[in-house]
Design a protein around this motif. Structure first.
Motif, PDB file in Angstrom:
ATOM      1  N   UNK A 122      45.488  16.155 -63.229  1.00 60.48           N
ATOM      2  CA  UNK A 122      44.735  16.336 -61.980  1.00 60.48           C
ATOM      3  C   UNK A 122      45.326  17.443 -61.094  1.00 60.48           C
ATOM      4  N   UNK A 123      46.652  17.523 -61.057  1.00 56.49           N
ATOM      5  CA  UNK A 123      47.287  18.536 -60.212  1.00 56.49           C
ATOM      6  C   UNK A 123      47.780  19.726 -61.036  1.00 56.49           C
ATOM      7  N   UNK A 124      47.235  19.878 -62.235  1.00 56.79           N
ATOM      8  CA  UNK A 124      47.614  20.996 -63.103  1.00 56.79           C
ATOM      9  C   UNK A 124      47.171  22.314 -62.473  1.00 56.79           C
ATOM     10  N   UNK A 125      47.982  23.370 -62.658  1.00 52.13           N
ATOM     11  CA  UNK A 125      47.677  24.609 -61.925  1.00 52.13           C
ATOM     12  C   UNK A 125      46.350  25.256 -62.345  1.00 52.13           C
ATOM     13  N   UNK A 126      45.889  25.034 -63.591  1.00 50.36           N
ATOM     14  CA  UNK A 126      44.593  25.593 -63.982  1.00 50.36           C
ATOM     15  C   UNK A 126      43.507  24.527 -64.022  1.00 50.36           C
ATOM     16  N   UNK A 166      46.017  23.683 -54.044  1.00 49.11           N
ATOM     17  CA  UNK A 166      45.669  24.850 -53.226  1.00 49.11           C
ATOM     18  C   UNK A 166      46.897  25.619 -52.738  1.00 49.11           C
ATOM     19  N   UNK A 167      48.044  24.969 -52.752  1.00 47.22           N
ATOM     20  CA  UNK A 167      49.261  25.606 -52.241  1.00 47.22           C
ATOM     21  C   UNK A 167      49.518  26.954 -52.908  1.00 47.22           C
ATOM     22  N   UNK A 168      49.279  27.019 -54.233  1.00 42.81           N
ATOM     23  CA  UNK A 168      49.533  28.240 -55.009  1.00 42.81           C
ATOM     24  C   UNK A 168      48.721  29.421 -54.452  1.00 42.81           C
ATOM     25  N   UNK A 169      47.443  29.155 -54.102  1.00 43.46           N
ATOM     26  CA  UNK A 169      46.578  30.225 -53.586  1.00 43.46           C
ATOM     27  C   UNK A 169      46.916  30.538 -52.137  1.00 43.46           C
ATOM     28  N   UNK A 171      49.811  33.919 -47.229  1.00 45.31           N
ATOM     29  CA  UNK A 171      50.616  33.649 -46.027  1.00 45.31           C
ATOM     30  C   UNK A 171      50.437  32.266 -45.445  1.00 45.31           C
ATOM     31  N   UNK A 172      49.718  31.393 -46.145  1.00 42.60           N
ATOM     32  CA  UNK A 172      49.617  30.004 -45.677  1.00 42.60           C
ATOM     33  C   UNK A 172      50.399  29.130 -46.657  1.00 42.60           C
ATOM     34  N   UNK A 184      37.055  30.031 -50.046  1.00 46.01           N
ATOM     35  CA  UNK A 184      37.243  31.463 -50.345  1.00 46.01           C
ATOM     36  C   UNK A 184      37.314  32.265 -49.038  1.00 46.01           C
ATOM     37  N   UNK A 185      36.424  31.945 -48.096  1.00 47.37           N
ATOM     38  CA  UNK A 185      36.417  32.640 -46.799  1.00 47.37           C
ATOM     39  C   UNK A 185      37.753  32.408 -46.079  1.00 47.37           C
ATOM     40  N   UNK A 186      38.283  31.196 -46.184  1.00 50.55           N
ATOM     41  CA  UNK A 186      39.579  30.882 -45.551  1.00 50.55           C
ATOM     42  C   UNK A 186      40.679  31.738 -46.178  1.00 50.55           C
ATOM     43  N   UNK A 187      40.666  31.860 -47.508  1.00 50.71           N
ATOM     44  CA  UNK A 187      41.695  32.651 -48.189  1.00 50.71           C
ATOM     45  C   UNK A 187      41.591  34.123 -47.775  1.00 50.71           C
TER      46      UNK A 187
END
Lengths: 48, 670
Positions: free
Chosen positions: B227-231, B328-331, B336-337, B411-414
């Motif tokens: 579930x928390x796998x990076x891909x 989402x942490x990775x992205x 900068x977040x 996406x807009x947030x990123x």
């Protein structure tokens, strides 16, 4: 203006007044938006 | 008597607060849900002698030395307001971590009662805690509690003990850890903390017997690996959100909405028949079309919203949403977040205001402000009727619309975070460490309570702000500036049309240059639900929307025909309303959290620019694909978008230059 018109105007006035009263009451209590979802208290309330 | 509830984040303080006061405050199965103190009276069943017992729920804290601003709320309250008793909520599944804070509370000289919470989970795991031994070691009463059940939960015993302790003449003596209270320098604090940790470890070794070794991989770890796998984590998250929107807006929601709309329709008919022919049509229309019709059009979407909130509450309660923060942490780190920022955004899917307030858990100022600025881009509950309406009217199979708006928001947030990082020139990075809550079977009762709380909020907004707005809109569109009733054939002569028409000119390049859409978009700033209400009033959709067919009840004319815009323009209008600034109340919350007028104006300007640019791109590119030509007003829109993009690029370059300059100065100094 007949009686029916008058009654409808009174009904509208009561509905709108109650809505405005609730908005104003909430503002005075410090609630930023009436019925703020998420069960949130006013952001400023705790600072008072 | 004032009783403070204090404990580590996600130890179950707010759940216990709700259980002993009967209140329904927002809870979540992750740390950092409560950011402010909340007060309530102990409910009658737990307080049969009607004593004056006020309970204060405090934000979670790991220690008395403040780290984030919500931790300082806890510290300030305990030190300045001196509660009569502290109930220290200790997560019994994680005794080792929780007792550090307990030892600090015990040294304050305020009576402490430990609530050994989540006792059921400890038992389920096969762990055993020797409660009397723990009580002896801490020198304070320890009561096992389960705040998620209504009987045999230990709460009655807890309150009785609190009353007893408060009335006792015997002063509570803190356990002797060493000279931890006399620390004043950083080194002394570190030394004291080491002593405290050693003391806690010693207690835990003596009182706790764990069945499962923490080193061994358990079922939860196995689930997390997928579930928390990076891909894999992203498509799983997308699939879950699609399922939630399908249930809400395609499967269960419309089916429930059909019944509600039927009731509203009957109420409308009854009101119309009561008025009969005698009432002046203008006055009658104000009540029927403006108030009942406008509010009813919004309320009709309530079942869809309730289903969505119910599903999201189940996801939150299960512990899954905390994993989303990790995914989402990775992205977020790249722009900068950090994963910390996703929590306010998840909270913001209910309402942007608590979402913006939840940014207080972020220590880094630039990250906190950026998150507060971008959180309103997540579709909140008030925006859901707009999504449901436009998805239903223009796109038959509509679950993908809601899902794509959710992900477009991310996406807009990123992109937004990337731009803000460049503009501010602050490239600092932070690391995200989060204690993952355990997976658990979500509680239907809690999800139902969350759903009803949010439904109540939605109804209150519909009955107040939306009602008043619709009444005003109806009056403005009924009369012209000479206060003469506008002829049916000339609605463009109304006060509303003359106010909204100049604004509508700006929307021609976006595909919806009609005054009705302009008026609805503007009233949306008062409350986003107003968009649907105003459209219903201005397009005279008096017979309500049949949510199954999205056609007018009793008429074959489709809503899309009445709107008079293409599906691409409909999508553009949806995007515009979702990604322009939120309602005024949320802007007010942004003002409180940003603590800077410059940031606030920048945020509102940025949101306006983002909404306009996205809507322009959706309409022009969409029209090019579907019709083979560019949409109306391309050149004008292109100039406006170029100005927006040019300003953003200029500010980004200026930000980068100033960073380079200050880096250069630092180098010269060195």
């Amino acid at each position: 203006m007949n009686t029916a018109d008058f009654i409808v105007i009174v009904v509208i006035a009561i509905i709108v007044s109650v809505a405005i009263y609730k908005i104003v009451k909430d503002k005075k209590r410090g609630v930023k938006c009436s019925g703020c979802s998420g069960g949130c208290e006013c952001p400023d309330k705790s600072h008072k | 008597m004032k009783i403070a509830l204090a404990g580590n984040p996600n130890s179950g303080k707010t759940t216990l607060f709700n259980a002993i006061t009967g209140k329904v405050e927002l809870v979540g199965n992750w740390p950092g849900v409560t950011v402010e103190k909340k007060e309530g009276d102990v409910k009658q069943s737990l307080n049969p002698n009607n004593e004056d017992l006020v309970v204060v729920d405090l934000p979670g804290a790991y220690s008395m030395s403040p780290y984030t601003s919500e931790e300082s709320v806890t510290k300030d309250f305990i030190q300045n307001e001196k509660p009569d008793v502290i109930i220290n909520i200790v997560d019994s599944t994680n005794l080792n971590r929780s007792l550090f804070f307990s030892t600090q509370l015990l040294e304050l000289g305020i009576p402490v009662v430990v609530a050994l919470n989540k006792s059921d989970l400890t038992e389920k795991k096969g762990n055993i805690i020797d409660v009397p031994a723990l009580s002896d070691a801490l020198k304070c009463p320890v009561i096992p509690t389960i705040s998620t059940i209504s009987e045999n939960n230990g709460l009655s015993e807890l309150i009785d003990t609190v009353i007893k302790v408060s009335k006792s003449d015997q002063k509570q003596i803190a356990p002797n850890i060493g000279s931890t209270t006399k620390a004043s320098t950083k080194e002394e604090f570190e030394k004291a903390d080491k002593k405290r940790f050693a003391f806690v470890n010693q207690i835990v070794t003596e009182v706790e017997r764990r069945k499962i070794s923490s080193e061994k991989q358990n079922m939860q770890d196995k689930v997390d690996r997928i579930v928390a796998h990076k891909w894999l984590g992203i498509p799983i998250f997308a699939g879950i959100i699609w399922l939630v929107f399908s249930l809400s807006q395609a499967w269960v929601g419309p089916w429930l909405a059909d019944t509600l709309v039927g009731w509203i329709d009957s109420f409308y008919e009854v009101a119309a028949s009561l008025m009969g022919e005698e009432v002046n049509p203008v006055i009658g229309a104000l009540l029927l079309d403006g108030i009942i019709g406008g509010v009813g059009a919004v309320i009709g979407f309530l079942p869809l919203i309730m289903v969505l909130f119910f599903c999201l509450a189940l996801l939150e309660d299960s512990g899954y949403m905390a994993r989303v923060a990790i995914i989402m942490d990775r992205f977020f780190k790249k722009v900068g977040l950090s994963g910390r920022s996703i929590i306010p955004m998840i909270v913001g899917t209910g309402c942007a205001i608590p979402g913006v307030m939840a940014t207080r858990t972020i220590k880094n100022e630039r990250q906190r402000r950026t998150t507060a600025m971008l959180t309103p881009f997540m579709p909140c509950g008030a925006k859901l009727p707009i999504i449901a309406l436009f998805a239903g009217v223009f796109f038959g199979e509509n679950a993908w619309v809601g899902t794509s708006m959710y992900f477009l928001g991310i996406i807009v947030i990123i992109i937004g975070a990337l731009i803000i990082r460049q503009i501010t020139g602050d490239f600092s990075r932070s690391y995200f460490i989060m204690e993952l809550p355990e997976y658990r079977v979500p509680s239907f009762k809690r999800a139902t309570m969350t759903m009803f709380t949010r439904a109540k909020a939605f109804i209150i907004r519909a009955g107040t702000i939306i009602l008043v707005s619709n009444a005003v809109i109806q009056i403005l569109q009924t009369f012209d500036w000479n206060f003469q009733v506008v002829a049916e054939s000339a609605p463009e002569t109304s006060m509303l049309a003359s106010i909204a028409s100049p604004i509508a000119l700006l929307f021609i390049p976006l595909g919806f240059g009609l005054w009705q859409f302009a008026a609805a978009a503007v009233t949306g700033f008062i409350a986003k639900e107003n968009v649907v209400g105003t459209l219903a009033v201005t397009f005279s959709i008096t017979n309500f929307i049949d949510t199954e067919e999205f056609t007018l009840v009793g008429s074959s004319t489709e809503v899309s025909t009445i709107f008079g815009i293409t599906a691409v323009a409909g999508l553009s209008y949806l995007v515009f309303n979702l990604f322009t600034p939120p309602c005024f109340a949320a802007i007010g919350a942004m003002n409180s959290e940003l603590e800077s007028r410059k940031w606030l104006f920048g945020a509102v300007g940025f949101q306006l620019g983002m909404g306009y640019t996205l809507a322009f791109l959706v309409y022009q590119i969409g029209t090019l694909i579907t019709a083979g030509t560019l949409g109306q007003g391309f050149m004008g829109g292109m100039i406006a978008v170029s100005l927006i993009v040019g300003t953003v690029v200029y500010l980004m370059r200026k930000g980068s230059k100033s960073t380079n300059l200050s880096a250069g100065m630092e180098a010269v100094k060195a």
